[in-house]
Motif scaffolding. Structure first.
Motif, PDB file in Angstrom:
ATOM      1  N   SER A 105       0.842  -1.195   0.000  1.00  0.00           N
ATOM      2  CA  SER A 105       0.000   0.000   0.000  1.00  0.00           C
ATOM      3  C   SER A 105       0.878   1.245   0.000  1.00  0.00           C
ATOM      4  CB  SER A 105      -0.916   0.010   1.233  1.00  0.00           C
ATOM      5  OG  SER A 105      -1.713   1.179   1.248  1.00  0.00           O
ATOM      6  N   ILE A 106       0.788   2.022  -1.074  1.00  0.00           N
ATOM      7  CA  ILE A 106       1.605   3.227  -1.178  1.00  0.00           C
ATOM      8  C   ILE A 106       0.776   4.500  -1.036  1.00  0.00           C
ATOM      9  CG2 ILE A 106       3.355   2.099  -2.604  1.00  0.00           C
ATOM     10  CD1 ILE A 106       2.067   3.455  -5.030  1.00  0.00           C
ATOM     11  N   ASP A 107      -0.550   4.346  -0.952  1.00  0.00           N
ATOM     12  CA  ASP A 107      -1.432   5.502  -0.797  1.00  0.00           C
ATOM     13  C   ASP A 107      -2.650   5.083   0.030  1.00  0.00           C
ATOM     14  OD1 ASP A 107      -3.031   7.720  -0.909  1.00  0.00           O
ATOM     15  OD2 ASP A 107      -3.272   7.716  -3.093  1.00  0.00           O
ATOM     16  N   PRO A 108      -2.649   5.372   1.344  1.00  0.00           N
ATOM     17  CA  PRO A 108      -3.749   4.951   2.220  1.00  0.00           C
ATOM     18  C   PRO A 108      -5.110   5.488   1.792  1.00  0.00           C
ATOM     19  CG  PRO A 108      -1.888   5.751   3.508  1.00  0.00           C
ATOM     20  CD  PRO A 108      -1.595   6.097   2.092  1.00  0.00           C
ATOM     21  N   LEU A 109      -5.115   6.581   1.017  1.00  0.00           N
ATOM     22  CA  LEU A 109      -6.367   7.153   0.541  1.00  0.00           C
ATOM     23  C   LEU A 109      -6.654   6.773  -0.907  1.00  0.00           C
ATOM     24  CD1 LEU A 109      -5.987  10.751   2.071  1.00  0.00           C
ATOM     25  CD2 LEU A 109      -7.159   8.746   3.037  1.00  0.00           C
ATOM     26  N   GLY A 110      -5.858   5.860  -1.437  1.00  0.00           N
ATOM     27  CA  GLY A 110      -5.998   5.468  -2.833  1.00  0.00           C
ATOM     28  C   GLY A 110      -7.162   4.538  -3.084  1.00  0.00           C
ATOM     29  N   PRO A 111      -7.268   4.027  -4.314  1.00  0.00           N
ATOM     30  CA  PRO A 111      -8.409   3.175  -4.679  1.00  0.00           C
ATOM     31  C   PRO A 111      -8.398   1.852  -3.918  1.00  0.00           C
ATOM     32  CG  PRO A 111      -6.756   3.193  -6.426  1.00  0.00           C
ATOM     33  CD  PRO A 111      -6.347   4.246  -5.448  1.00  0.00           C
ATOM     34  N   ARG A 143      -6.317  -0.325   0.634  1.00  0.00           N
ATOM     35  CA  ARG A 143      -6.405   0.813  -0.276  1.00  0.00           C
ATOM     36  C   ARG A 143      -5.017   1.232  -0.749  1.00  0.00           C
ATOM     37  NH1 ARG A 143     -10.876   3.432  -1.352  1.00  0.00           N
ATOM     38  NH2 ARG A 143     -12.771   2.924  -0.168  1.00  0.00           N
ATOM     39  N   GLY A 144      -4.972   1.710  -1.976  1.00  0.00           N
ATOM     40  CA  GLY A 144      -3.745   2.296  -2.498  1.00  0.00           C
ATOM     41  C   GLY A 144      -2.645   1.309  -2.784  1.00  0.00           C
ATOM     42  N   CYS A 145      -2.975   0.042  -2.996  1.00  0.00           N
ATOM     43  CA  CYS A 145      -1.951  -0.935  -3.374  1.00  0.00           C
ATOM     44  C   CYS A 145      -1.401  -0.592  -4.766  1.00  0.00           C
ATOM     45  CB  CYS A 145      -2.525  -2.345  -3.406  1.00  0.00           C
ATOM     46  SG  CYS A 145      -3.012  -3.002  -1.790  1.00  0.00           S
ATOM     47  N   VAL A 146      -0.169  -1.002  -5.007  1.00  0.00           N
ATOM     48  CA  VAL A 146       0.433  -0.775  -6.326  1.00  0.00           C
ATOM     49  C   VAL A 146      -0.471  -1.360  -7.413  1.00  0.00           C
ATOM     50  CG1 VAL A 146       2.411  -1.265  -7.810  1.00  0.00           C
ATOM     51  CG2 VAL A 146       2.778  -0.732  -5.387  1.00  0.00           C
ATOM     52  N   PRO A 199      -5.381  13.362 -22.531  1.00  0.00           N
ATOM     53  CA  PRO A 199      -4.685  13.754 -21.300  1.00  0.00           C
ATOM     54  C   PRO A 199      -5.048  12.894 -20.089  1.00  0.00           C
ATOM     55  CG  PRO A 199      -6.379  15.366 -21.876  1.00  0.00           C
ATOM     56  CD  PRO A 199      -6.252  14.447 -23.039  1.00  0.00           C
ATOM     57  N   VAL A 200      -6.297  12.447 -20.000  1.00  0.00           N
ATOM     58  CA  VAL A 200      -6.705  11.618 -18.871  1.00  0.00           C
ATOM     59  C   VAL A 200      -6.002  10.261 -18.936  1.00  0.00           C
ATOM     60  CG1 VAL A 200      -8.642  10.444 -17.777  1.00  0.00           C
ATOM     61  CG2 VAL A 200      -8.916  12.787 -18.622  1.00  0.00           C
ATOM     62  N   ALA A 201      -5.950   9.684 -20.128  1.00  0.00           N
ATOM     63  CA  ALA A 201      -5.273   8.396 -20.297  1.00  0.00           C
ATOM     64  C   ALA A 201      -3.777   8.528 -20.013  1.00  0.00           C
ATOM     65  CB  ALA A 201      -5.511   7.849 -21.703  1.00  0.00           C
ATOM     66  N   CYS A 202      -3.174   9.580 -20.516  1.00  0.00           N
ATOM     67  CA  CYS A 202      -1.745   9.804 -20.270  1.00  0.00           C
ATOM     68  C   CYS A 202      -1.469   9.939 -18.777  1.00  0.00           C
ATOM     69  CB  CYS A 202      -1.271  11.053 -21.000  1.00  0.00           C
ATOM     70  SG  CYS A 202      -1.192  10.891 -22.797  1.00  0.00           S
ATOM     71  N   ALA A 203      -2.353  10.644 -18.074  1.00  0.00           N
ATOM     72  CA  ALA A 203      -2.181  10.830 -16.630  1.00  0.00           C
ATOM     73  C   ALA A 203      -2.343   9.508 -15.889  1.00  0.00           C
ATOM     74  CB  ALA A 203      -3.185  11.861 -16.118  1.00  0.00           C
ATOM     75  N   ALA A 204      -3.263   8.657 -16.361  1.00  0.00           N
ATOM     76  CA  ALA A 204      -3.466   7.362 -15.710  1.00  0.00           C
ATOM     77  C   ALA A 204      -2.237   6.480 -15.841  1.00  0.00           C
ATOM     78  CB  ALA A 204      -4.694   6.666 -16.312  1.00  0.00           C
ATOM     79  N   PHE A 205      -1.626   6.479 -17.011  1.00  0.00           N
ATOM     80  CA  PHE A 205      -0.403   5.688 -17.195  1.00  0.00           C
ATOM     81  C   PHE A 205       0.754   6.286 -16.397  1.00  0.00           C
ATOM     82  CE2 PHE A 205      -2.642   3.932 -20.892  1.00  0.00           C
ATOM     83  CZ  PHE A 205      -2.270   2.598 -20.799  1.00  0.00           C
ATOM     84  N   ALA A 206       0.834   7.608 -16.348  1.00  0.00           N
ATOM     85  CA  ALA A 206       1.901   8.237 -15.560  1.00  0.00           C
ATOM     86  C   ALA A 206       1.757   7.893 -14.077  1.00  0.00           C
ATOM     87  CB  ALA A 206       1.868   9.749 -15.771  1.00  0.00           C
ATOM     88  N   ARG A 207       0.527   7.908 -13.586  1.00  0.00           N
ATOM     89  CA  ARG A 207       0.257   7.552 -12.187  1.00  0.00           C
ATOM     90  C   ARG A 207       0.657   6.093 -11.924  1.00  0.00           C
ATOM     91  NH1 ARG A 207      -5.053   5.973  -9.908  1.00  0.00           N
ATOM     92  NH2 ARG A 207      -5.187   6.541  -7.692  1.00  0.00           N
ATOM     93  N   ALA A 208       0.368   5.233 -12.889  1.00  0.00           N
ATOM     94  CA  ALA A 208       0.749   3.827 -12.757  1.00  0.00           C
ATOM     95  C   ALA A 208       2.264   3.680 -12.689  1.00  0.00           C
ATOM     96  CB  ALA A 208       0.196   3.019 -13.933  1.00  0.00           C
ATOM     97  N   GLY A 209       2.975   4.407 -13.535  1.00  0.00           N
ATOM     98  CA  GLY A 209       4.434   4.343 -13.532  1.00  0.00           C
ATOM     99  C   GLY A 209       5.025   4.782 -12.208  1.00  0.00           C
ATOM    100  N   ALA A 210       4.470   5.823 -11.629  1.00  0.00           N
ATOM    101  CA  ALA A 210       4.969   6.292 -10.333  1.00  0.00           C
ATOM    102  C   ALA A 210       4.749   5.243  -9.253  1.00  0.00           C
ATOM    103  CB  ALA A 210       4.265   7.597  -9.959  1.00  0.00           C
ATOM    104  N   ALA A 211       3.600   4.563  -9.304  1.00  0.00           N
ATOM    105  CA  ALA A 211       3.323   3.512  -8.313  1.00  0.00           C
ATOM    106  C   ALA A 211       4.297   2.352  -8.470  1.00  0.00           C
ATOM    107  CB  ALA A 211       1.881   3.024  -8.466  1.00  0.00           C
TER     108      ALA A 211
END
Length: 391
Positions: free
Chosen positions: A248-254, A261-264, A300-312
Motif C-alpha cells: 500500500s503506497i497511498d492509504p487514501l488510494g483506490p 487501499r492504495g496498493c500498487v 490527457p486523462v489516459a496519459c495521466a493514468a499511465f503516468a500515475r501507474a508508472g509512479a506507483a
C-alpha cells in the motif's frame, strides 16, 4: 501412456550432485575444475557427482570446448544433454491456457494455445489435460520421456502442497490442483505461482544467470514480483514473498481486491488504469488496448493514468531495492507494451524512493510473451525432477 513417460529417477541423488548439475545447466559448458570453483566443492566431489550423470546421459563432454589437460584430470568441459528428457510447462491466464514442450535445457520444442471455456477448476483441468495429451503425442517423435508437468497460476500458491490457496483472476480458493492434474494426466505435477516460475527460468536461463540477488517485477493484469536472494528463489514461510502488488503506497488510494487501499496493483494494473480513465471521463473504455490507444493519441486523462501507474511501480521497485538490495530489478509482463508512457515516472519514483547505495540497483526491461511464462513453468518441472531448489 507411452512407456517412455514412466517415472525415472534422476541420478544426482545428493545435494552435491544436484548442485553440480544445476551449475552445468545454467552456466555450462564448464570444466570440472571450473564447476568446483563456482560451487565451492572439491574437485573429487565434482568428479564423483559428474560420473553417474555421464553414465546415464544427462551430462556429456563438450568436445568442441576442450582445453589442454591438467595432470590427472579430464579437461573437456561438460554440458547438460538437453535432449535427454522433456517437460511440459503450462501457464493459465484468465481466458487462455498456453502449454509448451521443453527439453532439459528449457528450450521450447513446440507450443500450443487453447481458450478457456470457463474458469472453474474442472474446466481448467480439462483444457490443460487436452493440451498435455497433444504434447505427449508430439513428444514421442523425440524418443525420450516427458518427466514432469508444471502448471503456473497467478495468486497464492502452496507449491509444496500443490494447492492453489487463492487466485483472484480465476476466483479459486484451496484447489488441490497438483493431485487433480496428476489424476488427469498421469504425470508428476508441480504447481507454482506464475511469477515465481518465471523467476526460476530467468535465473537459470535468462537475465538472472550469474546473479545471486535480483528481483523480477511483472506488470500487466496484475503486479507481481519474484525474488532471488543469495542464489535462491524466495517463496517465504507462507508462499507469498514478493507481493509488491499489494504494497500500500497511498492509504487514501483506490480500493484493491485484497481489501486494502492504495496498493500498487490497485493503481498500476491494466484494469486499474482502465478504471481510472473511465472514472475521470465518465466514458467506457474497451479494455487495456483501448486505454493504450487513447494515451498514444494524446488523451490527457489516459496519459495521466499511465503516468500515475508508472509512479506507483517505481515506488514499489524502490521499496524492493531498499529492503533487499538486489543487483538489478527486471521489469517484464504484458504491460511493457505501454512502457514508453510511464518509463520516466518509474525512473523518477524509483530514484526518489531508494535510499543511499540502493540506488546502484539496475532497472532493466525484458519483454516476454506468455509462451515464456509457460517456459517458466517448464523450468519448475525441471527443478522438481532434479530435486533442486538451489537456483
Amino acid at each position: 501412456m507411452s512407456p517412455t513417460n514412466l517415472v525415472e529417477t534422476f541420478p544426482a541423488a545428493t545435494p552435491a550432485g544436484s548442485l553440480v548439475f544445476t551449475t552445468a545447466l545454467s552456466q555450462g559448458p564448464l570444466s570440472r575444475v571450473e564447476i568446483a570453483r563456482r560451487t565451492g566443492l572439491s574437485s573429487a566431489a565434482v568428479t564423483r557427482a559428474v560420473r553417474p550423470l555421464m553414465d546415464t546421459g544427462y551430462v556429456v563432454e563438450d568436445l568442441e570446448g576442450s582445453t589442454p589437460p591438467a595432470v590427472g584430470r579430464p579437461a573437456n568441459p561438460v554440458r547438460v544433454n538437453g535432449g535427454r528428457a522433456l517437460f511440459i510447462g503450462v501457464k493459465v491466464t484468465a481466458d487462455e491456457v498456453i502449454a509448451v514442450l521443453a527439453d532439459l535445457c528449457c528450450r521450447v520444442r513446440t507450443a500450443r494455445h487453447a481458450p478457456l471455456p470457463g474458469r472453474t477448476p474442472a474446466e481448467v483441468i480439462s483444457t490443460v489435460a487436452t493440451l498435455t495429451a497433444g504434447l505427449l503425442t508430439e513428444a514421442q517423435a523425440y524418443g525420450v520421456g516427458v518427466r514432469g508437468l508444471a502448471v503456473a497460476v497467478s495468486g497464492d500458491v502452496d507449491r509444496a502442497a500443490g494447492v492453489v490457496r487463492y487466485s483472484p483472476f480465476l476466483d479459486w480458493r484451496d484447489v488441490d490442483l497438483a493431485a487433480l492434474m496428476e489424476t488427469a494426466t498421469g504425470l508428476p505435477v508441480t504447481v507454482d505461482n506464475d511469477v515465481r516460475a518465471l523467476t526460476v527460468a530467468e535465473q537459470w536461463f535468462g537475465s538472472g544467470v550469474g546473479r545471486s540477488d535480483f528481483a523480477l517485477v511483472t506488470v500487466g493484469a496484475g503486479i507481481g514480483c519474484g525474488l532471488v536472494v543469495h542464489g535462491r528463489v524466495v517463496a517465504g514461510a507462507h508462499g507469498v514473498a514478493g507481493e509488491i502488488g499489494h504494497l500500500s503506497i497511498d492509504p487514501l488510494g483506490p480500493l484493491c481486491h485484497c481489501g486494502n487501499r492504495g496498493c500498487v496493483e490497485a493503481i498500476a494494473s491494466d484494469s486499474a488504469i482502465v478504471r481510472r480513465i473511465e472514472e475521470e471521463t465518465g466514458q467506457p473504455v474497451g479494455g487495456p488496448a483501448h486505454a493504450l490507444e487513447l494515451a498514444r493519441s494524446g488523451n490527457p486523462v489516459a496519459c495521466a493514468a499511465f503516468a500515475r501507474a508508472g509512479a506507483a511501480i517505481g515506488r514499489g521497485i524502490g521499496a524492493v531495492a531498499n529492503l533487499l538490495g538486489p543487483e538489478c530489478v527486471i521489469i517484464s509482463g504484458e504491460g511493457l507494451a505501454a512502457y514508453d508512457l510511464f518509463a520516466a515516472q518509474i525512473r523518477d519514483a524509483f530514484a526518489t524512493t531508494v535510499f543511499s547505495t540502493a540506488a546502484q540497483c539496475d532497472v532493466i526491461t525484458r519483454p516476454l510473451p506468455f509462451e515464456q511464462w509457460a517456459r517458466g513453468a517448464a523450468a519448475t518441472a525441471i527443478q522438481t525432477f532434479i530435486g533442486s531448489d538451489t537456483f
